[in-house]
Structure formats: structure tokens, C-alpha cells
Write an enzyme that holds these catalytic residues in place. Structure first.
Site, PDB file in Angstrom:
ATOM      1  N   SER A 454       0.871  -1.179   0.000  1.00 14.36           N
ATOM      2  CA  SER A 454       0.000   0.000   0.000  1.00 14.36           C
ATOM      3  C   SER A 454       0.909   1.230   0.000  1.00 14.36           C
ATOM      4  O   SER A 454       2.086   1.149   0.383  1.00 14.36           O
ATOM      5  CB  SER A 454      -0.855  -0.012   1.268  1.00 14.36           C
ATOM      6  OG  SER A 454      -1.407   1.260   1.494  1.00 14.36           O
ATOM      7  N   TYR A 467      -1.626  -0.806  10.499  1.00 13.47           N
ATOM      8  CA  TYR A 467      -1.802  -1.099   9.066  1.00 13.47           C
ATOM      9  C   TYR A 467      -0.534  -0.701   8.296  1.00 13.47           C
ATOM     10  O   TYR A 467      -0.009  -1.481   7.499  1.00 13.47           O
ATOM     11  CB  TYR A 467      -3.016  -0.322   8.535  1.00 13.47           C
ATOM     12  CG  TYR A 467      -3.318  -0.598   7.070  1.00 13.47           C
ATOM     13  CD1 TYR A 467      -3.978  -1.755   6.679  1.00 13.47           C
ATOM     14  CD2 TYR A 467      -2.935   0.318   6.083  1.00 13.47           C
ATOM     15  CE1 TYR A 467      -4.244  -2.006   5.336  1.00 13.47           C
ATOM     16  CE2 TYR A 467      -3.204   0.077   4.737  1.00 13.47           C
ATOM     17  CZ  TYR A 467      -3.853  -1.087   4.368  1.00 13.47           C
ATOM     18  OH  TYR A 467      -4.116  -1.338   3.041  1.00 13.47           O
TER      19      TYR A 467
HETATM   20  P1  NAD Z   1     -11.669  -5.834   0.246  1.00 14.35           P
HETATM   21  O1  NAD Z   1     -12.107  -5.754   1.665  1.00 14.35           O
HETATM   22  O2  NAD Z   1     -12.590  -5.355  -0.806  1.00 14.35           O
HETATM   23  O3  NAD Z   1     -11.217  -7.321  -0.108  1.00 14.35           O
HETATM   24  C1  NAD Z   1     -10.399  -8.052   0.750  1.00 14.35           C
HETATM   25  C2  NAD Z   1     -10.764  -9.529   0.628  1.00 14.35           C
HETATM   26  O4  NAD Z   1      -9.839 -10.257   1.424  1.00 14.35           O
HETATM   27  C3  NAD Z   1     -12.148  -9.876   1.131  1.00 14.35           C
HETATM   28  O5  NAD Z   1     -12.815 -10.707   0.192  1.00 14.35           O
HETATM   29  C4  NAD Z   1     -11.888 -10.629   2.422  1.00 14.35           C
HETATM   30  O6  NAD Z   1     -12.870 -11.645   2.684  1.00 14.35           O
HETATM   31  C5  NAD Z   1     -10.545 -11.251   2.135  1.00 14.35           C
HETATM   32  N1  NAD Z   1      -9.816 -11.565   3.371  1.00 14.35           N
HETATM   33  C6  NAD Z   1      -9.637 -10.774   4.439  1.00 14.35           C
HETATM   34  N2  NAD Z   1      -8.942 -11.439   5.369  1.00 14.35           N
HETATM   35  C7  NAD Z   1      -8.681 -12.665   4.886  1.00 14.35           C
HETATM   36  C8  NAD Z   1      -8.023 -13.798   5.397  1.00 14.35           C
HETATM   37  N3  NAD Z   1      -7.492 -13.799   6.625  1.00 14.35           N
HETATM   38  N4  NAD Z   1      -7.920 -14.885   4.607  1.00 14.35           N
HETATM   39  C9  NAD Z   1      -8.468 -14.903   3.376  1.00 14.35           C
HETATM   40  N5  NAD Z   1      -9.123 -13.869   2.857  1.00 14.35           N
HETATM   41  C10 NAD Z   1      -9.242 -12.752   3.608  1.00 14.35           C
HETATM   42  O7  NAD Z   1     -10.295  -5.020   0.207  1.00 14.35           O
HETATM   43  P2  NAD Z   1      -9.394  -4.481  -0.993  1.00 14.35           P
HETATM   44  O8  NAD Z   1      -9.420  -3.016  -0.941  1.00 14.35           O
HETATM   45  O9  NAD Z   1      -9.703  -5.156  -2.224  1.00 14.35           O
HETATM   46  O10 NAD Z   1      -7.970  -4.920  -0.429  1.00 14.35           O
HETATM   47  C11 NAD Z   1      -7.138  -5.844  -1.067  1.00 14.35           C
HETATM   48  C12 NAD Z   1      -5.701  -5.546  -0.662  1.00 14.35           C
HETATM   49  O11 NAD Z   1      -5.350  -4.255  -1.137  1.00 14.35           O
HETATM   50  C13 NAD Z   1      -5.464  -5.514   0.833  1.00 14.35           C
HETATM   51  O12 NAD Z   1      -4.231  -6.119   1.124  1.00 14.35           O
HETATM   52  C14 NAD Z   1      -5.412  -4.047   1.139  1.00 14.35           C
HETATM   53  O13 NAD Z   1      -4.670  -3.772   2.288  1.00 14.35           O
HETATM   54  C15 NAD Z   1      -4.751  -3.524  -0.095  1.00 14.35           C
HETATM   55  N6  NAD Z   1      -4.962  -2.097  -0.346  1.00 14.35           N
HETATM   56  C16 NAD Z   1      -6.210  -1.594  -0.507  1.00 14.35           C
HETATM   57  C17 NAD Z   1      -6.373  -0.231  -0.719  1.00 14.35           C
HETATM   58  C18 NAD Z   1      -7.710   0.394  -0.896  1.00 14.35           C
HETATM   59  O14 NAD Z   1      -7.794   1.628  -0.886  1.00 14.35           O
HETATM   60  N7  NAD Z   1      -8.768  -0.336  -1.074  1.00 14.35           N
HETATM   61  C19 NAD Z   1      -5.236   0.595  -0.782  1.00 14.35           C
HETATM   62  C20 NAD Z   1      -3.997   0.039  -0.622  1.00 14.35           C
HETATM   63  C21 NAD Z   1      -3.864  -1.313  -0.408  1.00 14.35           C
END
Ligand code: NAD
Length: 584
Positions: A454, A467
Site C-alpha cells: 500500500s 496497518y
Molecule cells: P476488500 O475488503 O474489498 O477485499 C479483501 C478480501 O480479502 C475480502 O474478500 C476478504 O474476505 C478477504 N480476506 C480478508 N482477510 C482474509 C483472510 N485472513 N484470509 C483470506 N481472505 C481474507 O479489500 P481491498 O481493498 O480489495 O484490499 C485488497 C488488498 O489491497 C489488501 O491487502 C489491502 O490492504 C490492499 N490495499 C487496498 C487499498 C484500498 O484503498 N482499497 C489501498 C492500498 C492497499
């Protein structure tokens, strides 16, 4: 040395005796593998073994190589016309009644282009898979076009390929190549192949190498100058063509195939992140693509090539995405699906993983499966790795994406909160890399790992200590692992998005406040991310690009790129921003 388990026979033609090896059931479609320079038919042993279960596999030592005899005199004994005679003599012996599927590598491909474009082989070739060896006629026209209508780009392409062809000039000098190959170069070549090309094992090349290489110099001398000067105008393929291009080939530029459509309309293109000797370094992938192509031609149905971006690269590859039930993970699973990959969608939430697998299939995935696992649980991940290995094989691309959000000051964050965030965001990535990365490394045929970090990895904030710490650790882990796996053809990329509109804001925890306030903050964060409106599909596209380009770190969204610039050139400003209260 022989191809393991092969039946051998001798075929006489044009004053030479060719050593021909056969594997598999002669009733099945025949696949003829033609080796390059300086090689013998054993270069194919890994690929041949993998194809023999489904096909009648034939490989022969080209005249003057391996256990085939050499023409006398050598000069004039290696023309493409004579090599075509040899090919026809072999296929008339091994498959007199059915056309064969031709596969050529390096000079084996150069001569196979001749076979598939001359009149007298029409009806004898059912398909042709070419790798790392262009048609000399096509190459001749390619050069002529660039010389007659030069633009800066075309001149650059000419000079680029000219520099890659240094060995071709050397092979045209008299006696010197023979002396080198029968002397020090012949002794050192196996070590050079292992170091430079990462050719595994010590069973290749065969002891005939010095003689093969000395004789094979005549392949160049008998053909290159005459054909490049006077390329045939009608060198069109009369069978379907599949072109496999290893993009790290030090001898051939991928640009050589820019005009392929003119010579082989509808040719299927595949690319591999690998060097020149792919029959030794990527046998699984080659066997898979050859099988798919040959089977489609035999069944008279179109080759299942996906329409999405990078389909040439990911078609048929096994891609596993964690946290695939939502947001970035779901978008990535679908984008790989669109590129024709076989997708394993993993999530701790079974229902959403199943839905993603369906969507990936609808997007064009060759196959897609849903798997349930909790990335933070080592045992659960071990079981997942076992299931995936047994049911689908070794993963080619791993996307460690699962993650959770947690906001709140350092003192409001309990040790349990820390544990939860680090268990999913950091340990989940560690488990994925350890289990699937190890299998990739043990297979020894390359691969790629993408870890979703991130912008928070380098943008500190008083609101996100746990985080941001987890993501900074993922970034550093990715860099360390990239260094460790570099020598094994396995790339590692860290992807650092800014604000992306997904479900993460509605599931993130806000600590240090009561339940009502937490709910209010979730709502505000979700609205704010919605207004920002950056779609996960764009992150998915960047993930595929990161793999294709083997990028170390990718910063996605303007705010992520801005934070990265500040962290390098004005860290003080970044620290000042870190002290601000978040707008929630
Ligand atoms: P999201 O919440 O839409 O999707 C995350 C998915 O991961 C969900 O389906 C959840 O069920 C699954 N998950 C969570 N914990 C889990 C576990 N222990 N085992 C298996 N599955 C699990 O989130 P997103 O925004 O798509 O995030 C995806 C990645 O991107 C994450 O690592 C997040 O930190 C990173 N990220 C997101 C953003 C943002 O702004 N959305 C920015 C930077 C980084």
C-alpha cells in the site's frame, strides 16, 4: 545418451543416415520435434516426455548432429533444400498416412519455417509451433523493408538485431569456429549454458556437442547470406502456426515477428519471460501450449485464445489470488481470467470466492476454481497448498492480496489488534510466499509473486500505525525475496495502491472509539473513497502489467506516486502530513 524410453531407428536419405527417436503410441497424432544449434535431439527430452502420454512423439538428430551421420563434403551439405529432404524422409517413415505436427526450436525452427512454406510438403504438415528461430525469408524481407524505408525506429530495430547476431558473423569465418568448438568452447559450453541460460541438471548437452557445433556451423554458411539477400516472395505458411517467443532471448529480437501476420495469417502468439533454451528451462509450459494447439487442430476447433490484454503471456497459466472474494482481489482474478489464465480464487469467505470463480470463468478464464482458506492461519494455508498442488499443479503467478484495514492511534491499538492486522496483512503474505514460492522454486521453471502492499508502506500516519507497519513490512519482504529469487527466474513485485474504491472501508476496524462512532467513520470513509472513485479494475490492470514487465515496486494512483516522491525528496513534508488528523 538417448531420450529416456525412446525407440530408435535409422532413416537413410541423401547420403546420410538420420537417428530417429520415437515415444508414445504411433496411433496418436504425430508431433515431430526439430532441434537447433548447437544441440541434438536430446534438447527435447523434457518436453518429449511430457507429450508422450497423448501423442506419438518423434525427434531426430539433424544431419551432422548427435548420432546422425554428416554429409560429405560438409560445404553445401546443409542447405535448406537438403534439410527439407531429410524431414520428408523422416515423416514418410514415422507417419506415412497422416500429416504431422511440427515443432522447432532455434535452427530447428528456422528449417521448419522452410518445411511449412515450400510446396512439396503441402499436406504433410498439420500445424507448426515455432520458437526462437525465424524464417530466413521473412527475416530477409524484414531487413529489406527497414533498409529501403528507414525511420529512426526501424534503424534502431536493425541495429538491435544486428548486435544480437554477433555470433552469426563469427560462424561465417573459416576454421575458427571449428577450432573453438572442438577446443575450449566445447569444454566450457555446458557451464556457460548453466550459468547464462540457467539450463538445469548436468545431463545436457550431450558429449557429441563439439562435433555437432563444428558441423552445424555449415547451417549458417550454407544458407544465411544467400537467403537473406534473395528471400522468397511467396514464403507463406500452408499450415496453422503458433509462435512462442521467449522475451529474454539474447539472440533474437521479438521485433523480428512484427510482420508475421503477412506470412502466417491467424498465427497464435505466446510469450514467455525466459531466455533462449526454453525446451530445457520451461518444458511444462511448452508441453501445455503444444498440447492445446495440436489438440485444437486435430479436433478442428479454434485454439482457445483469450481476448484480454496479455493473453499471449498468461494463456493457460495457473494464477492464484488470495482475498479474491472482493475488491482488488476479485478484479485481479477476473483480469487474469480475461487473459485466459487458469484461476484459483481464494478467500476465507467461501461464497464470495465461488462468485469470483464464476466471474473469472465468464471473463474468459480457461478454468477457474474457488478455494476457502484463511491466509493468517498457517495450517489452513498448508492445506490449501497441498490441495492446489495435487488438483491444479504448481502456481505460475501468486497474488498475495488478502488484507484488512485497521485505523486508530498507537495507544488505542491493543496487542490483539496488532496481532490480527499483522497475522493477515504480513503473515498471510509470508505463508503464501513460503508455501507457493517454495514450490515454484523447486519446480525450477520460473514464476512470479505479487504482494499487495500500500502507499501506507511509505506514507506514515498517526491514524494507521498497525496497518502502515504491516504494509511497510510487506514492501521490504518483497524486495528481499526479489533479490533471493532473482537467479531462479522468479520475479517478485510489490504493488502499492493509494485510495481504491472497494469494500475495505466498510469492513475496516476503527479502534479507540465506541461502536456508533466506528460505524459513522466507516460510513464517512466509504463515502470518501467512493467520491475518490478509483476502481479496483485499474489496480488489477497494473498487477498484470507488473508481472509482464517484472516491476519491483508499482505505485498506483496519483496520491501514491505523490507520497513516494515526497518520501524520497521531501520526507519532512511527508512527516508533517503524518501528524494531520484524518478527515473522518
Ligand atoms: P476488500 O475488503 O474489498 O477485499 C479483501 C478480501 O480479502 C475480502 O474478500 C476478504 O474476505 C478477504 N480476506 C480478508 N482477510 C482474509 C483472510 N485472513 N484470509 C483470506 N481472505 C481474507 O479489500 P481491498 O481493498 O480489495 O484490499 C485488497 C488488498 O489491497 C489488501 O491487502 C489491502 O490492504 C490492499 N490495499 C487496498 C487499498 C484500498 O484503498 N482499497 C489501498 C492500498 C492497499
Amino acid at each position: 545418451m538417448t531420450l529416456t524410453g525412446a525407440r530408435e531407428r535409422r532413416v537413410r536419405t541423401g547420403g546420410v543416415e538420420l537417428c530417429v527417436a520415437e515415444l508414445g503410441d504411433p496411433e496418436q497424432p504425430t508431433v515431430v520435434l526439430v532441434h537447433g544449434y548447437p544441440d541434438s535431439k536430446e534438447v527435447w527430452s523434457e518436453v518429449a516426455g511430457r507429450l508422450a502420454g497423448r501423442f506419438h512423439v518423434v525427434s531426430y538428430d539433424v544431419r551432422g548432429h548427435g548420432r546422425s551421420t554428416a554429409p560429405e563434403p560438409l560445404r553445401g551439405g546443409f542447405t535448406l533444400e537438403k534439410l527439407t529432404d531429410d524431414f520428408l524422409a523422416v515423416v514418410d517413415t514415422v507417419s506415412p498416412d497422416r500429416p504431422v505436427h511440427l515443432v522447432g526450436h532455434d535452427w530447428g525452427s528456422v528449417q521448419s519455417w522452410e518445411f511449412v512454406t515450400v510446396k512439396r510438403t503441402e499436406g504433410r504438415i498439420a500445424s507448426f509451433t515455432s520458437m526462437s528461430g525465424p524464417s530466413l525469408d521473412h527475416f530477409g524481407h524484414w531487413i529489406k523493408q527497414r533498409v529501403s524505408r528507414p525511420t529512426p525506429r526501424r534503424v534502431g530495430q536493425l541495429l538491435g538485431q544486428g548486435a544480437k547476431s554477433w555470433y552469426v558473423y563469427l560462424l561465417h569465418t573459416p576454421v575458427l569456429p571449428e577450432l573453438a568448438w572442438r577446443g575450449p568452447l566445447g569444454r566450457r559450453w555446458p557451464g556457460i549454458l548453466r550459468r547464462m541460460e540457467k539450463v538445469p541438471g548436468d545431463d545436457y548437452p550431450t558429449p557429441s556437442l563439439p562435433a555437432d557445433a563444428a558441423h552445424g556451423a555449415w547451417l549458417y554458411r550454407d544458407n544465411i547470406r544467400s537467403r537473406l539477400r534473395h528471400p522468397r516472395a511467396d514464403a507463406r505458411a500452408h499450415a496453422p502456426v503458433q509462435l512462442i517467443t521467449p522475451v529474454e532471448d539474447v539472440f533474437l529480437s521479438p521485433r523480428l515477428y512484427d510482420d508475421l501476420e503477412r506470412w502466417a495469417p491467424g498465427a497464435i502468439r505466446r510469450t514467455l519471460p525466459a531466455g533462449h533454451w526454453i525446451p530445457r528451462t520451461r518444458p511444462d509450459q511448452l508441453a501445455d501450449w503444444i498440447t492445446e494447439f495440436v489438440t485444437s487442430v486435430e479436433d478442428e476447433r479454434p485454439v482457445p485464445v483469450a481476448s484480454g490484454r496479455h493473453a499471449d503471456r498468461f494463456g493457460g497459466q495457473l494464477v492464484l489470488v488470495t482475498g479474491a472474494g472482493s475488491g482488488i482481489g476479485r478484479a485481479a482474478a477476473c483480469a487474469f481470467g480475461e487473459a485466459g489464465a487458469r484461476v484459483v480464487a481464494v478467500d476465507r469467505d467461501t461464497e464470495s470466492a465461488v462468485r469470483t470463480a464464476e466471474l473469472a470463468r465468464l471473463s474468459g478464464a480457461r478454468r477457474a476454481w474457488a478455494e476457502t482458506a484463511d491466509v493468517s492461519d498457517e495450517r489452513s494455508m498448508e492445506k490449501l497448498a497441498e490441495r492446489v498442488g495435487e488438483a491444479y499443479g504448481v502456481v505460475d503467478v501468486l497474488v498475495n492480496n488478502a488484507g484488512i484495514g485497521l485505523s486508530g492511534s498507537f495507544f488505542a491499538t491493543t496487542t490483539d489488534d496488532w496481532r490480527e492486522v499483522l497475522d493477515v496483512n504480513l503473515w498471510g503474505v509470508i505463508h503464501g510466499c513460503r508455501l507457493f514460492g517454495r514450490l515454484m522454486a523447486e519446480r525450477g521453471q520460473g514464476g512470479h509473486i505479487v504482494n499487495i502492499a500500500s502507499a501506507a508502506a511509505y506514507q506514515p500516519s498517526k491514524a494507521l500505525p498497525a496497518y502502515s507497519t504491516s504494509k511497510a513490512a510487506v514492501l521490504m519482504l518483497s524486495e528481499c525475496l526479489r533479490a533471493e529469487l532473482a537467479g531462479q527466474g522468479i520475479g517478485v513485485s510489490a504493488v502499492c495502491p493509494g485510495f481504491v474504491h472497494t469494500n475495505i472501508t466498510s469492513t475496516a476496524r476503527f479502534v479507540g472509539v465506541d461502536a456508533a462512532e466506528e460505524q459513522r467513520r466507516r460510513g464517512r470513509a466509504t463515502r470518501w473513497y467512493g467520491l475518490r472513485g478509483y476502481p479496483p479494475e485499474k489496480v488489477a490492470a497494473a498487477i498484470l502489467r507488473a508481472v509482464v514487465r517484472d516491476q519491483a515496486v508499482v505505485h498506483i494512483t496519483p496520491e501514491a506516486r505523490g507520497a513516494r516522491l515526497l518520501s524520497r525528496f521531501a520526507p519532512g513534508a511527508l512527516r508533517a502530513i503524518a501528524r494531520l488528523d484524518p478527515p473522518l
